[in-house]
Design a protein around this motif. Structure first.
Motif, PDB file in Angstrom:
ATOM      1  N   ARG A  51       0.728  -1.394   0.076  1.00 38.13           N
ATOM      2  CA  ARG A  51      -0.128  -0.116   0.088  1.00 38.13           C
ATOM      3  C   ARG A  51       1.012   1.251  -0.082  1.00 38.13           C
ATOM      4  NH1 ARG A  51      -5.650  -0.354   0.301  1.00 38.13           N
ATOM      5  NH2 ARG A  51      -6.396  -2.362   0.998  1.00 38.13           N
ATOM      6  N   ALA A  52       1.995   1.043   0.345  1.00 38.95           N
ATOM      7  CA  ALA A  52       2.781   2.468   0.561  1.00 38.95           C
ATOM      8  C   ALA A  52       3.100   2.845  -0.951  1.00 38.95           C
ATOM      9  CB  ALA A  52       4.229   1.941   1.169  1.00 38.95           C
ATOM     10  N   ILE A  53       3.121   1.759  -1.690  1.00 44.24           N
ATOM     11  CA  ILE A  53       3.397   2.022  -3.331  1.00 44.24           C
ATOM     12  C   ILE A  53       2.033   2.162  -3.936  1.00 44.24           C
ATOM     13  CG2 ILE A  53       4.345   1.213  -5.522  1.00 44.24           C
ATOM     14  CD1 ILE A  53       6.178  -0.596  -3.700  1.00 44.24           C
ATOM     15  N   HIS A  54       1.100   1.319  -3.641  1.00 45.27           N
ATOM     16  CA  HIS A  54      -0.343   1.437  -4.455  1.00 45.27           C
ATOM     17  C   HIS A  54      -1.299   1.765  -3.208  1.00 45.27           C
ATOM     18  CE1 HIS A  54      -3.608   1.094  -6.876  1.00 45.27           C
ATOM     19  NE2 HIS A  54      -2.733   0.505  -8.000  1.00 45.27           N
ATOM     20  N   PRO A  55      -1.864   2.984  -3.224  1.00 45.18           N
ATOM     21  CA  PRO A  55      -2.828   3.277  -2.047  1.00 45.18           C
ATOM     22  C   PRO A  55      -4.018   2.386  -2.144  1.00 45.18           C
ATOM     23  CG  PRO A  55      -2.413   5.163  -3.717  1.00 45.18           C
ATOM     24  CD  PRO A  55      -1.378   4.098  -3.952  1.00 45.18           C
ATOM     25  N   PHE A  56      -4.503   1.961  -3.266  1.00 42.09           N
ATOM     26  CA  PHE A  56      -5.727   1.145  -3.529  1.00 42.09           C
ATOM     27  C   PHE A  56      -5.512  -0.257  -3.476  1.00 42.09           C
ATOM     28  CE2 PHE A  56      -6.136   5.105  -5.883  1.00 42.09           C
ATOM     29  CZ  PHE A  56      -6.829   5.806  -4.925  1.00 42.09           C
ATOM     30  N   GLY A  57      -4.139  -0.895  -2.980  1.00 38.67           N
ATOM     31  CA  GLY A  57      -3.913  -2.161  -2.901  1.00 38.67           C
ATOM     32  C   GLY A  57      -4.133  -3.059  -4.202  1.00 38.67           C
ATOM     33  N   GLN A  58      -3.563  -2.420  -5.158  1.00 40.34           N
ATOM     34  CA  GLN A  58      -3.689  -3.250  -6.507  1.00 40.34           C
ATOM     35  C   GLN A  58      -2.372  -3.404  -6.983  1.00 40.34           C
ATOM     36  OE1 GLN A  58      -6.925  -0.295  -8.176  1.00 40.34           O
ATOM     37  NE2 GLN A  58      -8.545  -1.793  -7.775  1.00 40.34           N
ATOM     38  N   ILE A  59      -2.670  -4.119  -8.459  1.00 40.98           N
ATOM     39  CA  ILE A  59      -1.520  -4.352  -9.425  1.00 40.98           C
ATOM     40  C   ILE A  59      -2.117  -3.517 -10.676  1.00 40.98           C
ATOM     41  CG2 ILE A  59      -0.510  -6.593  -8.458  1.00 40.98           C
ATOM     42  CD1 ILE A  59      -2.096  -6.685 -11.836  1.00 40.98           C
ATOM     43  N   PRO A  60      -1.244  -3.069 -11.308  1.00 39.52           N
ATOM     44  CA  PRO A  60       0.299  -3.177 -11.320  1.00 39.52           C
ATOM     45  C   PRO A  60       0.800  -1.862 -10.709  1.00 39.52           C
ATOM     46  CG  PRO A  60      -0.523  -1.889 -13.394  1.00 39.52           C
ATOM     47  CD  PRO A  60      -1.684  -2.482 -12.798  1.00 39.52           C
ATOM     48  N   THR A  61       1.990  -1.977 -10.195  1.00 38.77           N
ATOM     49  CA  THR A  61       2.939  -0.933  -9.865  1.00 38.77           C
ATOM     50  C   THR A  61       4.229  -1.110 -10.696  1.00 38.77           C
ATOM     51  OG1 THR A  61       3.900  -2.126  -8.182  1.00 38.77           O
ATOM     52  CG2 THR A  61       2.073  -0.975  -7.276  1.00 38.77           C
ATOM     53  N   TYR A  62       4.968   0.170 -10.419  1.00 41.23           N
ATOM     54  CA  TYR A  62       6.255   0.497 -11.320  1.00 41.23           C
ATOM     55  C   TYR A  62       7.271   0.940 -10.170  1.00 41.23           C
ATOM     56  CZ  TYR A  62       8.995   2.754 -14.835  1.00 41.23           C
ATOM     57  OH  TYR A  62      10.008   3.200 -15.681  1.00 41.23           O
ATOM     58  N   GLU A  63       8.400   0.629 -10.408  1.00 41.97           N
ATOM     59  CA  GLU A  63       9.390   1.127  -9.660  1.00 41.97           C
ATOM     60  C   GLU A  63      10.763   1.165 -10.472  1.00 41.97           C
ATOM     61  OE1 GLU A  63       9.455  -1.098  -5.569  1.00 41.97           O
ATOM     62  OE2 GLU A  63       7.831  -1.949  -6.628  1.00 41.97           O
ATOM     63  N   ASP A  65      14.369   3.024  -9.659  1.00 45.05           N
ATOM     64  CA  ASP A  65      15.429   3.878  -8.955  1.00 45.05           C
ATOM     65  C   ASP A  65      14.556   4.475  -7.756  1.00 45.05           C
ATOM     66  OD1 ASP A  65      17.354   3.287 -10.606  1.00 45.05           O
ATOM     67  OD2 ASP A  65      17.150   5.126 -11.810  1.00 45.05           O
ATOM     68  N   ASP A  66      14.307   6.088  -7.450  1.00 39.78           N
ATOM     69  CA  ASP A  66      13.576   6.240  -6.455  1.00 39.78           C
ATOM     70  C   ASP A  66      12.271   6.796  -6.876  1.00 39.78           C
ATOM     71  OD1 ASP A  66      14.539   8.465  -8.042  1.00 39.78           O
ATOM     72  OD2 ASP A  66      15.122   9.409  -6.296  1.00 39.78           O
ATOM     73  N   LEU A  67      11.615   6.342  -7.996  1.00 38.95           N
ATOM     74  CA  LEU A  67      10.314   6.711  -8.425  1.00 38.95           C
ATOM     75  C   LEU A  67       9.360   5.409  -8.218  1.00 38.95           C
ATOM     76  CD1 LEU A  67       8.348   8.444  -9.995  1.00 38.95           C
ATOM     77  CD2 LEU A  67       9.009   7.407 -11.977  1.00 38.95           C
ATOM     78  N   ALA A  68       8.328   5.574  -7.647  1.00 37.90           N
ATOM     79  CA  ALA A  68       7.400   4.475  -7.480  1.00 37.90           C
ATOM     80  C   ALA A  68       6.031   4.981  -8.060  1.00 37.90           C
ATOM     81  CB  ALA A  68       7.327   4.173  -5.980  1.00 37.90           C
ATOM     82  N   LEU A  69       5.409   4.399  -8.922  1.00 37.36           N
ATOM     83  CA  LEU A  69       4.064   4.847  -9.487  1.00 37.36           C
ATOM     84  C   LEU A  69       3.049   3.794  -9.370  1.00 37.36           C
ATOM     85  CD1 LEU A  69       5.444   6.208 -12.835  1.00 37.36           C
ATOM     86  CD2 LEU A  69       4.509   7.573 -11.236  1.00 37.36           C
ATOM     87  N   PHE A  70       1.962   4.000  -9.586  1.00 32.57           N
ATOM     88  CA  PHE A  70       0.677   3.193  -9.650  1.00 32.57           C
ATOM     89  C   PHE A  70      -0.213   3.798 -10.803  1.00 32.57           C
ATOM     90  CE2 PHE A  70      -2.685   5.858  -7.456  1.00 32.57           C
ATOM     91  CZ  PHE A  70      -1.684   6.754  -6.809  1.00 32.57           C
TER      92      PHE A  70
END
Ligand SMILES: N[C@@H](CCC(=O)N[C@@H](CS)C(=O)NCC(=O)O)C(=O)O
Length: 215
Positions: A51-63, A65-70
């Protein structure tokens, strides 16, 4: 730079390429970027770390370096802006391709998702039989409009772009319903996209997760 995306550990679509990591995989293949995949279980989706990366608790995420996206659309747009191959150089054509990306997720995908929700979650409701054709007709309106705009063109606006990638990814979610077959131009458009080598590599990679887990 290492790119890591997340995908389902156990794909509910059994590897048909309908989960939204497919769009991201496809975009990565189109722009020629290698990537790693972190497979997540349904319970892990709910964990604070995810959830720290995806606030809605889903896939996909993308990391990266220091960038994290959903959000699959945002991830594809990020890739298309950072690497050559998915957006035209001309500023106006680029803006139009991005408009098609938004049209895919904001105008065409909602009624398609509504159909899935209806079929999966509302089948036992007394009003299911009345609601289903209403939902289907709302999809037909959008498909008909899209088909008219596409006409006999190969892609929505000039060369293949991130707009086509997102639109095809959304239309593919309709395939199990058979409704896409009612629109021969759209069926041919989707088939054309599926012939792209980048699409095939992405499809095979997501399918391998499922077939390998059987063994
Ligand atoms: N708008 C989001 C939707 C993400 C989404 O719905 N992901 C699904 C898989 S395709 C998911 O993680 N579902 C599990 C859940 O919501 O619990 C996007 O495009 O990335």
């Amino acid at each position: 730079m290492t790119i890591t995306i997340t995908a389902f550990e156990k794909s509910p679509d059994r590897g048909q390429g309908l989960a939204r990591d497919m769009r991201v995989r496809w975009a990565l293949e189109e722009v020629g970027q290698p990537y790693e995949v972190r497979l997540v279980s349904f319970s892990a989706l709910r964990e604070p770390a995810h959830r720290a990366i995806h606030p809605f608790g889903q896939i996909p995420t993308y990391e990266e370096d220091d960038l994290a996206l959903f959000e699959s659309g945002a991830i594809v747009l990020h890739l298309a802006q950072r690497h050559a191959g998915l957006l035209p150089d001309d500023a106006n054509a680029r803006a139009r391709a991005i408009a098609w990306m938004f049209a895919a997720v904001n105008t065409v995908e909602p009624p398609i998702l509504d159909l899935q929700t209806t079929r999966i979650l509302e089948r036992d409701k007394p009003w299911y039989e009345q609601r289903l054709p209403l939902v289907q007709d709302r999809i037909r309106v959008r498909l008909s409009e899209l088909s008219t705009r596409l006409g006999d063109a190969r892609w929505l606006d000039g060369s293949f772009s991130a707009g086509d990638l997102m639109m095809v990814a959304v239309l593919l979610r309709l395939r199990p319903s058979g409704m896409l077959d009612e629109y021969p131009r759209l069926s041919a458009y989707v088939a054309r996209a599926e012939e792209r080598p980048a699409y095939k590599r992405a499809f095979d990679a997501q399918l391998a997760v499922f077939t390998n887990s059987l063994g």
